[in-house]
Design a protein around this motif. Sequence first.
Motif, short mmCIF file in Angstrom:
data_model
loop_
_atom_site.label_atom_id
_atom_site.label_comp_id
_atom_site.label_asym_id
_atom_site.label_seq_id
_atom_site.Cartn_x
_atom_site.Cartn_y
_atom_site.Cartn_z
N SER A 174 30.43 -27.21 -16.29
CA SER A 174 30.03 -27.68 -17.56
C SER A 174 29.41 -29.10 -17.37
CB SER A 174 31.30 -27.88 -18.53
OG SER A 174 32.36 -28.42 -17.70
N ARG A 175 29.94 -29.79 -16.18
CA ARG A 175 29.39 -31.00 -16.02
C ARG A 175 27.93 -31.22 -15.51
NH1 ARG A 175 31.23 -34.71 -10.52
NH2 ARG A 175 30.25 -36.23 -10.86
N LEU A 176 27.46 -30.01 -14.63
CA LEU A 176 26.00 -30.07 -14.14
C LEU A 176 25.24 -29.54 -15.53
CD1 LEU A 176 24.33 -29.91 -11.97
CD2 LEU A 176 24.70 -27.44 -11.58
N ALA A 177 25.77 -28.72 -16.44
CA ALA A 177 24.95 -28.15 -17.66
C ALA A 177 24.72 -29.55 -18.42
CB ALA A 177 25.94 -27.42 -18.37
N GLN A 178 25.72 -30.36 -18.59
CA GLN A 178 25.66 -31.63 -19.47
C GLN A 178 24.57 -32.84 -19.03
OE1 GLN A 178 29.24 -33.69 -20.85
NE2 GLN A 178 30.23 -31.56 -21.56
N ILE A 179 24.48 -32.86 -17.83
CA ILE A 179 23.74 -33.70 -17.12
C ILE A 179 22.31 -33.25 -17.23
CG2 ILE A 179 22.90 -34.56 -14.86
CD1 ILE A 179 25.90 -34.59 -13.73
N GLN A 180 22.01 -31.83 -16.98
CA GLN A 180 20.82 -31.43 -17.16
C GLN A 180 20.30 -31.49 -18.90
OE1 GLN A 180 19.79 -31.45 -14.13
NE2 GLN A 180 18.44 -29.84 -14.59
N GLN A 181 21.09 -31.35 -19.79
CA GLN A 181 20.68 -31.67 -21.30
C GLN A 181 20.47 -33.02 -21.35
OE1 GLN A 181 24.33 -30.24 -23.30
NE2 GLN A 181 23.66 -27.85 -23.15
N ALA A 182 21.17 -33.99 -20.86
CA ALA A 182 21.00 -35.21 -20.89
C ALA A 182 19.48 -35.61 -20.30
CB ALA A 182 22.11 -36.11 -20.25
N LYS A 183 19.24 -35.09 -19.28
CA LYS A 183 17.92 -35.37 -18.68
C LYS A 183 16.92 -34.89 -19.43
CE LYS A 183 19.60 -35.97 -13.86
NZ LYS A 183 19.28 -35.42 -12.64
N LYS A 184 17.06 -33.72 -20.40
CA LYS A 184 16.23 -32.93 -21.14
C LYS A 184 15.74 -32.17 -20.09
CE LYS A 184 16.15 -35.85 -25.04
NZ LYS A 184 15.34 -36.50 -25.98
N GLU A 185 16.02 -31.48 -19.29
CA GLU A 185 15.43 -30.68 -18.25
C GLU A 185 16.14 -29.13 -18.46
OE1 GLU A 185 15.98 -32.07 -14.25
OE2 GLU A 185 14.93 -33.90 -14.77
N LYS A 186 15.65 -28.12 -17.84
CA LYS A 186 16.19 -26.83 -17.95
C LYS A 186 17.39 -26.76 -17.32
CE LYS A 186 14.22 -22.23 -17.03
NZ LYS A 186 13.08 -21.47 -16.27
N GLU A 187 18.34 -25.81 -18.18
CA GLU A 187 19.62 -25.46 -17.69
C GLU A 187 19.64 -24.92 -16.37
OE1 GLU A 187 22.44 -24.10 -20.06
OE2 GLU A 187 22.43 -25.84 -21.76
N PRO A 188 20.85 -25.12 -15.52
CA PRO A 188 21.07 -24.55 -14.12
C PRO A 188 21.27 -22.99 -14.25
CG PRO A 188 23.10 -25.63 -14.64
CD PRO A 188 22.09 -26.08 -15.98
N GLU A 189 20.58 -22.34 -13.31
CA GLU A 189 20.40 -20.77 -13.20
C GLU A 189 21.45 -20.52 -12.16
OE1 GLU A 189 16.43 -19.44 -12.81
OE2 GLU A 189 15.80 -20.73 -14.32
N TYR A 190 22.43 -19.60 -12.27
CA TYR A 190 23.12 -18.95 -11.41
C TYR A 190 22.86 -17.56 -10.97
CZ TYR A 190 26.07 -23.05 -12.63
OH TYR A 190 26.64 -24.48 -12.85
N VAL A 191 23.03 -17.25 -9.97
CA VAL A 191 22.79 -15.84 -9.37
C VAL A 191 23.65 -15.34 -8.22
CG1 VAL A 191 21.06 -14.14 -8.26
CG2 VAL A 191 20.10 -16.25 -9.77
N LEU A 192 24.17 -14.22 -8.53
CA LEU A 192 25.08 -13.79 -7.48
C LEU A 192 24.52 -12.94 -6.32
CD1 LEU A 192 28.28 -12.90 -6.74
CD2 LEU A 192 27.80 -11.08 -7.78
N LEU A 193 24.52 -13.91 -5.15
CA LEU A 193 23.75 -13.42 -3.99
C LEU A 193 24.38 -12.14 -3.13
CD1 LEU A 193 22.77 -16.65 -2.05
CD2 LEU A 193 21.41 -15.22 -3.73
N SER A 194 25.59 -12.24 -2.82
CA SER A 194 26.40 -11.16 -2.36
C SER A 194 27.80 -10.97 -2.59
CB SER A 194 25.90 -11.12 -0.73
OG SER A 194 26.60 -12.26 -0.31
N GLU A 195 28.39 -9.89 -2.31
CA GLU A 195 29.74 -9.64 -2.11
C GLU A 195 29.93 -9.02 -0.92
OE1 GLU A 195 31.74 -7.18 -5.28
OE2 GLU A 195 29.92 -7.63 -6.63
N ARG A 196 31.03 -9.58 -0.23
CA ARG A 196 31.47 -9.01 1.01
C ARG A 196 32.89 -9.01 1.11
NH1 ARG A 196 28.15 -14.14 3.19
NH2 ARG A 196 29.82 -16.10 3.10
N GLY A 197 33.37 -8.32 2.22
CA GLY A 197 34.93 -8.41 2.63
C GLY A 197 35.66 -6.98 2.01
#
Length: 374
Positions: A174-197
Amino acid sequence: RYHCPVPKIFYVQLTVGNSEFFGEGKTRQAARHNAAMKALQALQNEPIPEKLPQNGETGKESEEDKDANKSEISVVFEIALKRNIPVTFEVIKESGPPHMKSFVTRVTVGEFTAEGEGNSKKLSKKRAAMAVLQELKKLPPLPVIEKPKLYFKKRPKTILKTGPEYGQGMNPISRLAQIQQAKKEKEPEYVLLSERGMPRRREFVMQVKVGNDITTGTGPNKKIAKRNAAEAMLLQLGYKASTPLQDQTEKLGENKSWNGQNVGFPEPTSNTPKGILHLSPDVYQEMEASRNKSASGTTVSYLSSKEMSQTSSSFFSISPTTNSTATIARELLMNGTSPTAEAIGLKGISPASPCSTVQPSKQLEYLARIQGFQ
């Protein structure tokens, strides 16, 4: 010979302003339509009057229209509220037989009083309000007071959010999202790269993208992986860590037990070597004593896994008390064998000769099963 019935004709007179229109038709509705058509044709050609009525008149009219939709009682209360006058309604008389009662209600608004009579309290109250309204309308109009304009201070722009120490102690996502909103930039995008184990020991790898920066984070579940990725991104962007490392390890250590309750097993911190749990002093001493004994020549013998399953089933069928299980555990820690466990076990199944060497994981599993741990 045959009387032809004369069709009835309806005549309608329509008045619009100063002009009159007459319509006729076979039915009443047709006649009205005819008159309306004539009126429309005549009015379409007339020019629209330019002069608007004065503000004062329209204001009064609109107020009266508003009051027409309200009940008399609420209008009385409104007038009294504007002029700061107290209002009281009271039933002063009740007469007549039960099926035809008559009520008299008196209303007092400041110095004005009026009475109303009706066959119910509600009706008498309404009639009293109507009577007092006639008096209240004679009062001079209140002077119009201009409300002072309210000046609101402009809120300062949140420049703080771009400071390196902003949001310490917050969730990094949420901290990262708020910082991006304050900068009026695009929200962070999350992608699941892999599952292992293995199925029970999964590791997830999450990637977060902010503008041109990309970081990854790993964790035993998606949530923690996402959190770690956000934390890495914050550090890369030049912000301070969200939480001190110690807090983080404690939080990570709060593994959920099988029934969803938090079981606090803090992960080993940097000062203790990996794989050592924090034990209470008395248990630690007992373990040391048993270790010394076993070193001096006595071989520590535990039950084999097959016997363990048998004896444990017999334990559960007998349902031992917590005291007995505690003593079994202590005996096993101290001497390596447990007379109590064997005594309980004998009631169910006579155990075979105990195996001399058993893996520590099996020993732990056995202890846990006796004590009823997960």
